[in-house]
Design a protein around this motif. Sequence first.
Motif, mmCIF file in Angstrom:
data_model
loop_
_atom_site.group_PDB
_atom_site.id
_atom_site.type_symbol
_atom_site.label_atom_id
_atom_site.label_comp_id
_atom_site.label_asym_id
_atom_site.label_seq_id
_atom_site.Cartn_x
_atom_site.Cartn_y
_atom_site.Cartn_z
ATOM 1 N N ARG A 139 65.639 -20.150 10.381
ATOM 2 C CA ARG A 139 65.081 -18.901 9.611
ATOM 3 C C ARG A 139 63.602 -19.249 9.469
ATOM 4 N NH1 ARG A 139 68.238 -14.489 8.161
ATOM 5 N NH2 ARG A 139 70.395 -15.208 7.893
ATOM 6 N N THR A 140 63.033 -20.518 9.954
ATOM 7 C CA THR A 140 61.694 -20.248 9.829
ATOM 8 C C THR A 140 61.007 -19.341 10.980
ATOM 9 O OG1 THR A 140 61.415 -21.853 11.677
ATOM 10 C CG2 THR A 140 61.588 -22.917 9.145
ATOM 11 N N ILE A 141 59.769 -18.984 11.001
ATOM 12 C CA ILE A 141 59.387 -18.039 11.642
ATOM 13 C C ILE A 141 59.427 -18.715 13.392
ATOM 14 C CG2 ILE A 141 57.103 -16.969 12.837
ATOM 15 C CD1 ILE A 141 57.826 -15.494 10.088
ATOM 16 N N THR A 142 59.205 -19.834 13.321
ATOM 17 C CA THR A 142 59.367 -20.021 14.846
ATOM 18 C C THR A 142 60.732 -20.365 15.297
ATOM 19 O OG1 THR A 142 57.394 -21.396 14.619
ATOM 20 C CG2 THR A 142 58.860 -22.030 16.654
ATOM 21 N N THR A 143 61.572 -20.902 14.512
ATOM 22 C CA THR A 143 63.125 -20.988 14.935
ATOM 23 C C THR A 143 63.943 -19.530 14.920
ATOM 24 O OG1 THR A 143 63.811 -21.616 12.631
ATOM 25 C CG2 THR A 143 63.405 -23.203 14.160
ATOM 26 N N LEU A 144 63.322 -18.480 13.914
ATOM 27 C CA LEU A 144 63.889 -17.223 14.071
ATOM 28 C C LEU A 144 63.495 -16.653 15.351
ATOM 29 C CD1 LEU A 144 62.965 -14.943 11.026
ATOM 30 C CD2 LEU A 144 65.150 -15.732 11.729
ATOM 31 N N LYS A 145 62.292 -16.774 16.222
ATOM 32 C CA LYS A 145 61.881 -16.391 17.279
ATOM 33 C C LYS A 145 62.686 -17.204 18.480
ATOM 34 C CE LYS A 145 59.841 -13.745 20.281
ATOM 35 N NZ LYS A 145 59.971 -12.508 20.504
ATOM 36 N N ALA A 146 62.825 -18.238 18.152
ATOM 37 C CA ALA A 146 63.852 -19.072 19.116
ATOM 38 C C ALA A 146 65.206 -18.391 19.293
ATOM 39 C CB ALA A 146 63.905 -20.459 18.750
ATOM 40 N N THR A 147 65.782 -17.800 18.215
ATOM 41 C CA THR A 147 67.000 -17.410 17.780
ATOM 42 C C THR A 147 67.187 -16.012 18.797
ATOM 43 O OG1 THR A 147 67.373 -18.275 15.669
ATOM 44 C CG2 THR A 147 68.623 -16.163 16.307
ATOM 45 N N ALA A 148 68.020 -16.010 19.758
ATOM 46 C CA ALA A 148 67.994 -14.969 20.769
ATOM 47 C C ALA A 148 68.797 -13.636 20.392
ATOM 48 C CB ALA A 148 68.223 -15.372 22.139
ATOM 49 N N GLN A 149 68.356 -13.141 19.074
ATOM 50 C CA GLN A 149 69.283 -12.004 18.643
ATOM 51 C C GLN A 149 68.271 -11.315 17.835
ATOM 52 O OE1 GLN A 149 73.213 -12.517 16.695
ATOM 53 N NE2 GLN A 149 72.656 -14.673 16.519
ATOM 54 N N ASP A 150 67.909 -10.107 18.547
ATOM 55 C CA ASP A 150 66.945 -9.136 18.007
ATOM 56 C C ASP A 150 66.887 -8.603 16.537
ATOM 57 O OD1 ASP A 150 65.834 -9.153 20.422
ATOM 58 O OD2 ASP A 150 66.597 -7.205 21.287
ATOM 59 N N ARG A 151 67.919 -8.633 16.064
ATOM 60 C CA ARG A 151 68.465 -8.163 14.680
ATOM 61 C C ARG A 151 67.540 -9.279 13.708
ATOM 62 N NH1 ARG A 151 73.019 -10.440 11.914
ATOM 63 N NH2 ARG A 151 73.891 -12.029 13.536
ATOM 64 N N PHE A 152 67.387 -10.270 14.034
ATOM 65 C CA PHE A 152 66.656 -11.209 13.053
ATOM 66 C C PHE A 152 65.159 -11.135 13.324
ATOM 67 C CE2 PHE A 152 70.700 -13.558 13.664
ATOM 68 C CZ PHE A 152 70.981 -13.875 12.280
ATOM 69 N N HIS A 153 64.843 -10.338 14.015
ATOM 70 C CA HIS A 153 63.310 -10.217 14.311
ATOM 71 C C HIS A 153 62.422 -8.961 13.840
ATOM 72 C CE1 HIS A 153 64.568 -12.617 17.971
ATOM 73 N NE2 HIS A 153 64.348 -13.309 17.272
ATOM 74 N N ASP A 154 63.147 -8.143 12.943
ATOM 75 C CA ASP A 154 62.481 -7.188 12.052
ATOM 76 C C ASP A 154 61.654 -7.708 11.107
ATOM 77 O OD1 ASP A 154 64.110 -5.358 13.408
ATOM 78 O OD2 ASP A 154 65.446 -5.045 11.913
ATOM 79 N N PHE A 155 60.627 -7.192 10.642
ATOM 80 C CA PHE A 155 59.659 -7.332 9.509
ATOM 81 C C PHE A 155 58.768 -8.510 9.872
ATOM 82 C CE2 PHE A 155 63.828 -6.161 7.555
ATOM 83 C CZ PHE A 155 63.475 -4.844 7.469
ATOM 84 N N PHE A 156 59.102 -9.659 10.469
ATOM 85 C CA PHE A 156 58.336 -10.896 10.235
ATOM 86 C C PHE A 156 57.235 -11.401 11.092
ATOM 87 C CE2 PHE A 156 62.466 -11.588 8.163
ATOM 88 C CZ PHE A 156 62.193 -11.114 6.903
ATOM 89 N N GLY A 157 56.816 -10.213 12.192
ATOM 90 C CA GLY A 157 56.036 -10.617 13.360
ATOM 91 C C GLY A 157 54.600 -10.748 12.816
#
Length: 395
Positions: A139-157
């Motif tokens: 759930r950190t910014i980098t490990t979220l980006k590593a997580t290959a599921q788009d639904r986790f990528h809203d809001f935090f870019g």
Amino acid sequence: MDYEQEESKYLLHTYKRNYVNFVDGSGARLYDENGKEYIDFMSGIAVNSVGYKHPALVKAVSEAINGVHHISNLFYIDSQMKAAKKIKELSKMDIRVFFGNSGAEANEGAIKIARKYGEANFETKRYKIITIKNSFHGRTITTLKATAQDRFHDFFGPYPDGFVHAENIEDAIARIDEHTAAVMLEPIQAEGGVYAFAKEELVRLREETKRQGVLLMFDEIQCGIFRSGEFLACQTYGIEPDVFTLAKGLAGGVPIGAVCTTLKDAFSPGDHGSTFGGNPLSTKAAVAVLGVLDEEYKSGILASTIESFEKHLNGVVSDFPHLFEKSVGLGLLRGLKAKSDEIMQNAITEGFKEGVLVIKSAQSTVRFLPSITIKEDEIEEGFARLRVALSRISG
Ligand SMILES: Cc1ncc(COP(=O)(O)O)c(C=O)c1O
């Protein structure tokens, strides 16, 4: 008291919780404040690897808290060395270990290792890391980006550059180029539907990454610590990654994370660090937990626990064919793939009412993560309760 209302005044609203208040536990049994008993088939999401109140864990944590429970990493920490030595012995790999506090932090360490390796060893300064669809890495910014599921990528870019999301292993191999430092994946995708990759695919990925000088990094945070039946899932597959990460069950519930690598000089002093990571409290707990689990493994008890659990899961699939398609996963990281999301949710809700705790995963999968030390009578009781719950659900 209305716990939900009370809590909402003080805590950020990050979880959709069940407001049961657990106050005691023993083995794989939990008790709520009204004395109701639950068989725990989820272990705090693969954390309570030796269950509740295991004497070895109680002893280790008590000794730490009654002695020196934390010292800075600027000093030698005996239990930290012992925990690393035990991980090395159990992995049967020539590795060194860095301790942090969580899974995400362990994966951050792995990503830093890959970046430094790419920077130091290639003219193109390789920095890209390929991850696989449906993965979960934190759930950190980098490990979220590593997580290959788009639904986790809203809001935090905006997110850090350099992550490539592959559809599957073949696609990951196809996407390796002169900028690729590493491929990172969970050999068994736990959040992503309890999906165990096929051995041939992982063997081919190992061969290709080796041939092209790309690191293979296994996130063993949920599937490691004997959950697959071996200490590491990669051992179940007969594959040696260059980097692997651990957390969750490693210290049986005391927060810990570890990044382990065969690149023994991956870091130099100053490259990485942590205030709490590897302190006596967590590493004494880890040494105790690994000792208990190693015994469980060597004595053959773990193999029979897995056999029994598997038999019960298969029994549920054959007796409730209108609810479930199949049993998935490996060892004690298992799932029942339900015929719909609604059935999955009902199984969890009705199971809870009946006194058995299970958890959802993706692809309509009911996930089972019992403690590694769960006993036969606890398995029997848990499945008996689950069957009563399932008999109330129609397909
Ligand atoms: C495979 C995997 N990687 C990483 C993480 C993140 O771990 P943590 O929540 O300890 O940061 C998890 C947590 O569910 C996980 O299952």
